[in-house]
Design an enzyme around this catalytic site. Structure first.
Site, mmCIF file in Angstrom:
data_model
loop_
_atom_site.group_PDB
_atom_site.id
_atom_site.type_symbol
_atom_site.label_atom_id
_atom_site.label_comp_id
_atom_site.label_asym_id
_atom_site.label_seq_id
_atom_site.Cartn_x
_atom_site.Cartn_y
_atom_site.Cartn_z
ATOM 1 N N TRP A 152 0.819 -1.219 0.000
ATOM 2 C CA TRP A 152 0.000 0.000 0.000
ATOM 3 C C TRP A 152 0.849 1.263 0.000
ATOM 4 C CZ3 TRP A 152 -4.720 -0.746 3.851
ATOM 5 C CH2 TRP A 152 -5.459 -1.853 3.451
ATOM 6 N N GLY A 174 5.339 2.176 -10.451
ATOM 7 C CA GLY A 174 4.486 3.361 -10.413
ATOM 8 C C GLY A 174 4.524 4.192 -11.686
ATOM 9 N N SER A 214 4.049 -1.888 -11.905
ATOM 10 C CA SER A 214 2.897 -1.586 -12.773
ATOM 11 C C SER A 214 2.096 -2.830 -13.178
ATOM 12 C CB SER A 214 3.351 -0.792 -14.006
ATOM 13 O OG SER A 214 3.903 0.459 -13.614
ATOM 14 N N GLY A 244 1.672 -2.510 -6.244
ATOM 15 C CA GLY A 244 1.613 -1.213 -5.564
ATOM 16 C C GLY A 244 0.265 -0.555 -5.803
ATOM 17 N N GLY A 245 0.240 0.393 -6.720
ATOM 18 C CA GLY A 245 -0.963 1.193 -6.974
ATOM 19 C C GLY A 245 -2.233 0.377 -7.105
#
Ligand code: PGA
Length: 248
Positions: free
Chosen positions: A10, A172, A211, A232-233
């Protein structure tokens, strides 16, 4: 067959209000351990998250830990504390820790050892910068990052650990490594470990990060040496994250 693992990093995102529905959606959907699912919220939310996960199929991980076990280290959090609040995993040496907070491979190796010492499963992050890839140095960089750990803890330490290959240029940025580019480095990592211990190399889970989205996860996870992902995102949106878990 290595069981696939999908871990959500996160980073410094979330709030109590936002985390609750996100975790509830994940817990409601991920009920089997056929694919490993781990979420890594910021430290301050770990305790709440552990309660919300109530020992089910979704595991809890931290994003970082202190290399020391206890003592006068203001602001730090030890592996034992993470374990105490319900973590079973921790990231170690994420590229943001390395580049933004100056963590050397030597420090990362000490953190890896501290995680193991506390009974946590370390997810060791490795990966090259864009300039390093362009200079043809990807393998050398990744090998050096691995070696820092194996020299300190021995190759046996990898038996209980995960590795996440995260090319820094793909984190990212929306620019994912192609499945072939990921496979190439994952195979390199496995071969490199196999030189020291073939059995550990064969069982080693190597996650890809950078990504990963619902739309590209399946192709990446289909590669023979890719054993899941560090997300991640896309781990902040329940639908997206759950679609990635489903792809695994
Ligand atoms: P990303 O991040 O999925 O947003 O690229 C991956 C990571 O940093 O672990």
């Amino acid at each position: 067959m290595r069981r696939k693992i999908v871990a959500g990093n996160w980073k410094m995102h979330g709030s109590r209000a936002a985390n609750t529905p996100l975790i509830e959606a994940i817990v409601a959907t991920v009920t089997s351990e056929r694919v490993g699912c781990v979420i890594c919220p910021p430290h301050v939310y770990l305790h709440d998250a552990a309660r919300a996960l109530h020992g089910g199929a979704v595991a809890l991980g931290a994003q970082d830990l202190c290399a020391e076990a206890v003592g006068a280290f203001t602001g730090e959090v030890s592996g034992a504390m993470l374990k105490d609040v319900g973590c079973s995993y921790t990231l170690v040496g994420h590229s943001e820790r390395r580049s933004l907070f100056g963590e050397s491979s030597a420090l990362v190796a000490r953190k890896f050892a501290a995680a193991l010492g506390a009974g946590l499963i370390p997810i060791l992050c490795v990966g090259e910068q864009l300039s390093e890839r362009e200079a043809g140095r990807t393998e050398g960089i990744v090998a050096a990052q691995l070696e820092a750990v194996t020299q300190l803890s021995g190759v046996q330490a990898l038996a209980g650990a995960l590795i996440a290959y995260e090319p820094v240029w793909a984190i990212g940025t929306g620019r994912t490594a192609t499945p072939e580019q990921a496979q190439e480095v994952h195979a390199f990592i496995r071969q490199r470990i196999a030189v020291e211990d073939a059995k550990i190399a064969a069982g080693l889970r190597i996650l890809y990060g950078g990504s990963v989205k619902a739309g590209n996860a399946q192709d990446i996870f289909a590669m023979p040496d890719v054993d899941g992902g560090l997300i991640g995102g896309a781990s902040l949106k329940a639908d997206e994250f759950l679609a990635i878990v489903a792809a695994a």
